[in-house]
Scaffold this active site. Structure first.
Site, PDB file in Angstrom:
ATOM      1  N   CYS A  67     -24.536 -86.104 -58.230  1.00  0.00           N
ATOM      2  CA  CYS A  67     -25.984 -86.290 -58.154  1.00  0.00           C
ATOM      3  C   CYS A  67     -26.525 -87.299 -59.167  1.00  0.00           C
ATOM      4  O   CYS A  67     -27.695 -87.677 -59.100  1.00  0.00           O
ATOM      5  CB  CYS A  67     -26.689 -84.948 -58.332  1.00  0.00           C
ATOM      6  SG  CYS A  67     -26.064 -83.667 -57.241  1.00  0.00           S
ATOM      7  N   HIS A 119     -35.243 -84.243 -62.504  1.00  0.00           N
ATOM      8  CA  HIS A 119     -34.173 -84.057 -61.531  1.00  0.00           C
ATOM      9  C   HIS A 119     -34.449 -82.806 -60.698  1.00  0.00           C
ATOM     10  O   HIS A 119     -34.231 -82.818 -59.493  1.00  0.00           O
ATOM     11  CB  HIS A 119     -32.824 -83.931 -62.241  1.00  0.00           C
ATOM     12  CG  HIS A 119     -31.656 -83.773 -61.329  1.00  0.00           C
ATOM     13  ND1 HIS A 119     -31.283 -84.737 -60.418  1.00  0.00           N
ATOM     14  CD2 HIS A 119     -30.765 -82.748 -61.165  1.00  0.00           C
ATOM     15  CE1 HIS A 119     -30.218 -84.337 -59.746  1.00  0.00           C
ATOM     16  NE2 HIS A 119     -29.890 -83.126 -60.169  1.00  0.00           N
ATOM     17  N   HIS A 156     -32.705 -82.689 -51.732  1.00  0.00           N
ATOM     18  CA  HIS A 156     -31.819 -83.366 -52.677  1.00  0.00           C
ATOM     19  C   HIS A 156     -30.924 -84.333 -51.912  1.00  0.00           C
ATOM     20  O   HIS A 156     -30.020 -83.921 -51.188  1.00  0.00           O
ATOM     21  CB  HIS A 156     -30.979 -82.323 -53.410  1.00  0.00           C
ATOM     22  CG  HIS A 156     -30.206 -82.871 -54.567  1.00  0.00           C
ATOM     23  ND1 HIS A 156     -30.083 -84.227 -54.834  1.00  0.00           N
ATOM     24  CD2 HIS A 156     -29.498 -82.252 -55.558  1.00  0.00           C
ATOM     25  CE1 HIS A 156     -29.347 -84.408 -55.904  1.00  0.00           C
ATOM     26  NE2 HIS A 156     -28.981 -83.228 -56.361  1.00  0.00           N
TER      27      HIS A 156
END
Length: 410
Positions: free
Chosen positions: A165, A303, A337
């Protein structure tokens, strides 16, 4: 401190809102969701999540078949976003193919869909006779960077990073360092990923995936909220054109923002659970690099994926690093995401916020969790000037990244 200033002159996006930065921005400003129910997930035994963010109606024919035949969706997404960014930056073909122009783009892994197709053929007959020669170029870990380099004619340095990520954010930061050190004048950078049931399954196995949203997919992703229950997986690509300040001024390019600082640090305390202290060190290192103080930061793009521990750790780290009065929001409530693409797409959106004097709130944040209330959570669209913004992305394995973005005041 960068030896050469690094600026952003072009941006491109492919997201669950559609193709183009304009569609991404419109979706965020209007508070819409890119999350829908995905029927493909229903057929996987044991898989609990049923929703995610898919890219719809993208024009694959914008890429000639000669190049497209070795591309999976993630390479197509990145290439389409790159074309938009290159056009906005006004980079002509001769400059694009110059050795001083490079590429820094990555994905979480190669194409999971192509990998599934490969093993479906191999395991059924224990044979490779039906496997096409082009499949390997979709599976290899650097598929995105390699395919883009071939398609765009890149002859400068090519970096193909894979840091889960954190990939997109790390690709941007290392591209900035290549320019700052004088190794390249222009870098095409960012990240891309495609959605597959195995991606969702990975987080489900880790007990980190959201299993809500059956009745209302748009409300499944809830960063910082008391009702958050995990990650909603998505797909897309975010690509930026970074350039030395001197190169941009010489070309007469429109400067959108500046990459002032970057840090990437390792959290070796736990493979899966983020450490508040390690996150804080990363943000502080990024601010130190560009010589600013925490009081200079006017917005933090978090995030925050919607996991219980991750959101809480990041919120506490932000409060300690820059204080509790700085506006903070996550964009994963809007579009889920997007994995390796998240750093690219969210950086594009943060630059838009800087230029539009607008802060996008965290979607679905109606009841901030007590563990996440130590920061100034943005609950509705706000108009406010931003000079310095901090952009965070963190990954499994303890790979932390932070960028400092500055408004162009020249």
């Amino acid at each position: 401190m960068h030896s050469q200033r690094v600026v952003i002159t072009g941006m491109g996006a492919v997201s669950p809102f559609g193709c183009g930065v304009e569609k991404l921005w419109e979706g965020l400003v209007e508070g819409r969701s890119g999350i829908t129910r995905i029927e493909e997930l229903d057929s996987v035994i044991g898989l609990r999540p049923r929703v995610g963010g898919k890219v719809r109606d993208f024009n694959t024919k914008a890429i000639p078949r000669k190049y497209r035949r070795t591309m999976s969706d993630l390479s197509i997404f990145a290439s389409l976003a790159a074309l938009e960014a290159i056009s906005q930056a006004g980079i002509k073909d001769e400059l694009l193919k110059d050795v001083r122009t490079g590429l820094s783009v990555g994905s979480t892994i190669g194409s999971t869909r192509a990998l599934e197709s490969f093993f479906a053929s191999y395991l059924e007959e224990h044979s490779i006779e039906t496997i096409r020669s082009t499949e390997f170029f979709k599976i290899m870990n650097h598929t995105c960077a390699a395919n883009m380099a071939q398609f765009l004619g890149i002859s400068g340095r090519v970096m193909a990073l894979s840091a889960a990520c954190s990939t997109g954010c790390q690709c941007i930061g290392l591209a900035a360092e290549a320019i700052a050190s004088g190794k390249q004048d222009i870098m095409i950078c960012g990240g891309s990923d495609e959605l597959h049931p195995l991606t969702v399954g990975t987080f489900d196995i880790l007990e980190a995936a959201s299993i809500s949203g059956d009745d209302n997919p748009a409300e499944a992703s809830r960063p910082f909220d008391s009702a958050r229950d995990g990650i909603v997986c998505s797909e897309g690509a975010g690509i930026l054109i970074l350039e030395s300040y001197d190169s941009a001024r010489k070309r007469g390019a429109n400067i959108l923002a500046e990459v002032s600082g970057f840090a990437s640090t390792s959290d070796c305390s736990n493979m899966a659970s983020p450490s508040e202290e390690a996150i804080g060190r990363c943000m502080t290192a990024a601010m130190t690099e560009c010589g600013i103080s925490p009081s200079d930061i006017e917005y933090v793009n978090a995030h925050a994926t919607g996991t219980l521990q991750g959101d809480a750790s990041e919120a506490k780290a932000i409060a300690k690093a820059v204080g509790s009065d700085v506006p903070v929001s996550s964009l994963k409530g809007h579009m889920g995401h997007t994995m390796a693409a998240s750093g690219g797409l969210e950086t594009v959106a943060t630059v838009m916020m800087i230029n539009e004097n607008t802060v996008i709130p965290t979607a679905n944040l109606t009841d901030p969790s007590p563990q996440c209330s130590c920061v100034k959570n943005i609950l509705q669209l706000e108009s406010r000037p931003i000079t310095y913004a901090l952009k965070n992305n963190f990954a499994l394995g303890g790979i932390n990244t932070s960028l400092v973005l500055r408004r162009n005041n020249d």
